[in-house]
Design a protein around this motif. Structure first.
Motif, PDB file in Angstrom:
ATOM      1  N   GLN A 122      82.537 -34.515 -78.988  1.00 59.37           N
ATOM      2  CA  GLN A 122      81.360 -34.908 -79.753  1.00 59.37           C
ATOM      3  C   GLN A 122      81.022 -36.388 -79.625  1.00 59.37           C
ATOM      4  O   GLN A 122      79.985 -36.830 -80.075  1.00 59.37           O
ATOM      5  CB  GLN A 122      81.570 -34.585 -81.233  1.00 59.37           C
ATOM      6  N   CYS A 123      81.904 -37.166 -79.005  1.00 60.98           N
ATOM      7  CA  CYS A 123      81.708 -38.606 -78.909  1.00 60.98           C
ATOM      8  C   CYS A 123      80.784 -38.943 -77.736  1.00 60.98           C
ATOM      9  O   CYS A 123      80.850 -38.324 -76.678  1.00 60.98           O
ATOM     10  CB  CYS A 123      83.056 -39.302 -78.722  1.00 60.98           C
ATOM     11  N   ARG A 124      79.927 -39.950 -77.935  1.00 68.34           N
ATOM     12  CA  ARG A 124      78.997 -40.376 -76.887  1.00 68.34           C
ATOM     13  C   ARG A 124      79.703 -41.150 -75.780  1.00 68.34           C
ATOM     14  O   ARG A 124      79.143 -41.370 -74.723  1.00 68.34           O
ATOM     15  CB  ARG A 124      77.886 -41.232 -77.475  1.00 68.34           C
ATOM     16  N   VAL A 125      80.926 -41.581 -76.013  1.00 73.45           N
ATOM     17  CA  VAL A 125      81.691 -42.323 -75.017  1.00 73.45           C
ATOM     18  C   VAL A 125      82.824 -41.421 -74.530  1.00 73.45           C
ATOM     19  O   VAL A 125      83.615 -40.925 -75.319  1.00 73.45           O
ATOM     20  CB  VAL A 125      82.275 -43.623 -75.631  1.00 73.45           C
ATOM     21  N   SER A 126      82.884 -41.227 -73.212  1.00 69.11           N
ATOM     22  CA  SER A 126      83.928 -40.359 -72.659  1.00 69.11           C
ATOM     23  C   SER A 126      85.202 -41.152 -72.409  1.00 69.11           C
ATOM     24  O   SER A 126      85.201 -42.383 -72.381  1.00 69.11           O
ATOM     25  CB  SER A 126      83.452 -39.737 -71.339  1.00 69.11           C
ATOM     26  N   ARG A 127      86.270 -40.443 -72.154  1.00 66.11           N
ATOM     27  CA  ARG A 127      87.555 -41.074 -71.863  1.00 66.11           C
ATOM     28  C   ARG A 127      87.458 -41.928 -70.599  1.00 66.11           C
ATOM     29  O   ARG A 127      88.027 -43.005 -70.508  1.00 66.11           O
ATOM     30  CB  ARG A 127      88.627 -40.008 -71.699  1.00 66.11           C
ATOM     31  N   ASP A 128      86.709 -41.455 -69.604  1.00 65.68           N
ATOM     32  CA  ASP A 128      86.546 -42.209 -68.353  1.00 65.68           C
ATOM     33  C   ASP A 128      85.848 -43.544 -68.589  1.00 65.68           C
ATOM     34  O   ASP A 128      86.135 -44.531 -67.917  1.00 65.68           O
ATOM     35  CB  ASP A 128      85.755 -41.393 -67.333  1.00 65.68           C
ATOM     36  N   CYS A 147      82.627 -44.701 -85.684  1.00 64.91           N
ATOM     37  CA  CYS A 147      83.603 -44.246 -84.697  1.00 64.91           C
ATOM     38  C   CYS A 147      84.036 -45.466 -83.895  1.00 64.91           C
ATOM     39  O   CYS A 147      83.204 -46.271 -83.476  1.00 64.91           O
ATOM     40  CB  CYS A 147      82.964 -43.197 -83.790  1.00 64.91           C
ATOM     41  N   ARG A 148      85.325 -45.634 -83.670  1.00 63.15           N
ATOM     42  CA  ARG A 148      85.832 -46.814 -82.965  1.00 63.15           C
ATOM     43  C   ARG A 148      85.583 -46.742 -81.457  1.00 63.15           C
ATOM     44  O   ARG A 148      85.775 -47.719 -80.763  1.00 63.15           O
ATOM     45  CB  ARG A 148      87.333 -46.992 -83.218  1.00 63.15           C
ATOM     46  N   ARG A 149      85.133 -45.585 -80.954  1.00 67.42           N
ATOM     47  CA  ARG A 149      84.796 -45.491 -79.537  1.00 67.42           C
ATOM     48  C   ARG A 149      83.330 -45.792 -79.300  1.00 67.42           C
ATOM     49  O   ARG A 149      82.981 -46.641 -78.503  1.00 67.42           O
ATOM     50  CB  ARG A 149      85.113 -44.098 -79.003  1.00 67.42           C
ATOM     51  N   CYS A 150      82.448 -45.072 -80.022  1.00 69.63           N
ATOM     52  CA  CYS A 150      81.010 -45.176 -79.744  1.00 69.63           C
ATOM     53  C   CYS A 150      80.252 -45.952 -80.819  1.00 69.63           C
ATOM     54  O   CYS A 150      79.065 -46.231 -80.657  1.00 69.63           O
ATOM     55  CB  CYS A 150      80.405 -43.784 -79.580  1.00 69.63           C
ATOM     56  N   LEU A 151      80.899 -46.268 -81.940  1.00 66.76           N
ATOM     57  CA  LEU A 151      80.327 -47.001 -83.067  1.00 66.76           C
ATOM     58  C   LEU A 151      79.248 -46.238 -83.822  1.00 66.76           C
ATOM     59  O   LEU A 151      78.606 -46.789 -84.708  1.00 66.76           O
ATOM     60  CB  LEU A 151      79.795 -48.371 -82.619  1.00 66.76           C
ATOM     61  N   ALA A 152      79.035 -44.982 -83.494  1.00 70.12           N
ATOM     62  CA  ALA A 152      78.091 -44.152 -84.242  1.00 70.12           C
ATOM     63  C   ALA A 152      78.742 -43.755 -85.568  1.00 70.12           C
ATOM     64  O   ALA A 152      79.955 -43.540 -85.636  1.00 70.12           O
ATOM     65  CB  ALA A 152      77.719 -42.910 -83.442  1.00 70.12           C
ATOM     66  N   SER A 188      92.201 -46.580 -99.499  1.00 69.79           N
ATOM     67  CA  SER A 188      92.371 -45.221 -99.004  1.00 69.79           C
ATOM     68  C   SER A 188      91.621 -44.932 -97.713  1.00 69.79           C
ATOM     69  O   SER A 188      91.795 -43.868 -97.126  1.00 69.79           O
ATOM     70  CB  SER A 188      91.906 -44.219-100.071  1.00 69.79           C
ATOM     71  N   LEU A 189      90.775 -45.862 -97.282  1.00 68.73           N
ATOM     72  CA  LEU A 189      90.019 -45.632 -96.047  1.00 68.73           C
ATOM     73  C   LEU A 189      90.968 -45.521 -94.863  1.00 68.73           C
ATOM     74  O   LEU A 189      91.950 -46.257 -94.776  1.00 68.73           O
ATOM     75  CB  LEU A 189      89.041 -46.777 -95.786  1.00 68.73           C
ATOM     76  N   PRO A 190      90.662 -44.621 -93.938  1.00 67.27           N
ATOM     77  CA  PRO A 190      91.496 -44.551 -92.734  1.00 67.27           C
ATOM     78  C   PRO A 190      91.341 -45.828 -91.917  1.00 67.27           C
ATOM     79  O   PRO A 190      90.263 -46.425 -91.892  1.00 67.27           O
ATOM     80  CB  PRO A 190      90.945 -43.334 -91.983  1.00 67.27           C
ATOM     81  N   GLN A 191      92.398 -46.260 -91.264  1.00 68.24           N
ATOM     82  CA  GLN A 191      92.360 -47.479 -90.468  1.00 68.24           C
ATOM     83  C   GLN A 191      91.447 -47.331 -89.259  1.00 68.24           C
ATOM     84  O   GLN A 191      90.722 -48.253 -88.907  1.00 68.24           O
ATOM     85  CB  GLN A 191      93.769 -47.849 -89.997  1.00 68.24           C
ATOM     86  N   VAL A 192      91.511 -46.189 -88.608  1.00 66.56           N
ATOM     87  CA  VAL A 192      90.732 -45.953 -87.398  1.00 66.56           C
ATOM     88  C   VAL A 192      90.189 -44.535 -87.444  1.00 66.56           C
ATOM     89  O   VAL A 192      90.917 -43.602 -87.774  1.00 66.56           O
ATOM     90  CB  VAL A 192      91.616 -46.121 -86.146  1.00 66.56           C
ATOM     91  N   VAL A 193      88.905 -44.374 -87.129  1.00 68.51           N
ATOM     92  CA  VAL A 193      88.319 -43.037 -87.056  1.00 68.51           C
ATOM     93  C   VAL A 193      87.647 -42.853 -85.703  1.00 68.51           C
ATOM     94  O   VAL A 193      87.060 -43.789 -85.155  1.00 68.51           O
ATOM     95  CB  VAL A 193      87.306 -42.777 -88.193  1.00 68.51           C
ATOM     96  N   TYR A 194      87.784 -41.657 -85.162  1.00 66.58           N
ATOM     97  CA  TYR A 194      87.186 -41.308 -83.881  1.00 66.58           C
ATOM     98  C   TYR A 194      86.504 -39.960 -83.996  1.00 66.58           C
ATOM     99  O   TYR A 194      87.016 -39.062 -84.673  1.00 66.58           O
ATOM    100  CB  TYR A 194      88.253 -41.154 -82.785  1.00 66.58           C
TER     101      TYR A 194
END
Length: 175
Positions: free
Chosen positions: A140-146, A73-78, A129-135
């Protein structure tokens, strides 16, 4: 799809002449460039390849692949599961000159010594075929928008943007 392992090497000219199809799977952890790009991968890539000769006498491979890969995930790297599907059409060539003469809908695949490494072909198509960015979904993400916004960014976004022509007006007024 089939649970049969695909062969690593094939003779595409013979397969195309006979109009054969191959169907099976490849272990994702055998795809070293994918592992380098996205980390260790459990599971398999399901593949179907149809070999043929088109009306112009070109040897072609029409293929389909699908896999579930683990990407960060490009936000939390999980790691998160991402489904990848691809349909591709390849033109079998033995030189750059032949590749240049292929129609636009065929991607060239270079065959040397009558052998084609299917592992490389499938890995190329999977990587493309891999997506460029996944979130993860925000819930469900460990990193919030804030956590993704800094105080400086939020203050800057509250100020109205200056007109890009304001500088020109200033310069014009000096003359």
């Amino acid at each position: 799809m089939s649970k049969t392992q695909l062969p690593r090497q094939v003779e595409p000219h013979r397969l195309a002449a006979n109009g054969e199809s191959l169907q099976g799977q490849l272990a994702l952890d055998a795809l070293s460039r994918l592992v380098d790009e996205a980390g260790p991968q459990p599971g398999h890539c399901q593949v179907r390849l149809d070999f043929a000769i088109d009306p112009q006498g070109r040897r072609t491979i029409e293929g389909w692949l699908e896999a579930e890969v683990s990407l960060p995930c490009r936000r939390c790297l999980a790691p998160m599961a991402s489904r990848v599907e691809s349909h591709f059409q390849l033109g079998v060539v033995s030189s750059d000159a032949q590749a240049a003469n292929l129609p636009g809908y065929l991607e060239p695949v270079l065959v040397e010594n009558e052998q084609l490494n299917l592992l490389t072909v499938v890995e190329d198509e999977l990587l493309l075929s891999l997506p460029q960015v996944v979130y993860h979904d925000e819930t469900q993400c460990r990193v919030s928008r804030d956590q993704l916004t800094s105080g400086a960014d939020s203050e800057a976004s509250e100020k109205p943007a200056a007109s890009p022509f304001e500088v020109l007006r200033t310069l014009k007024g000096k003359h």
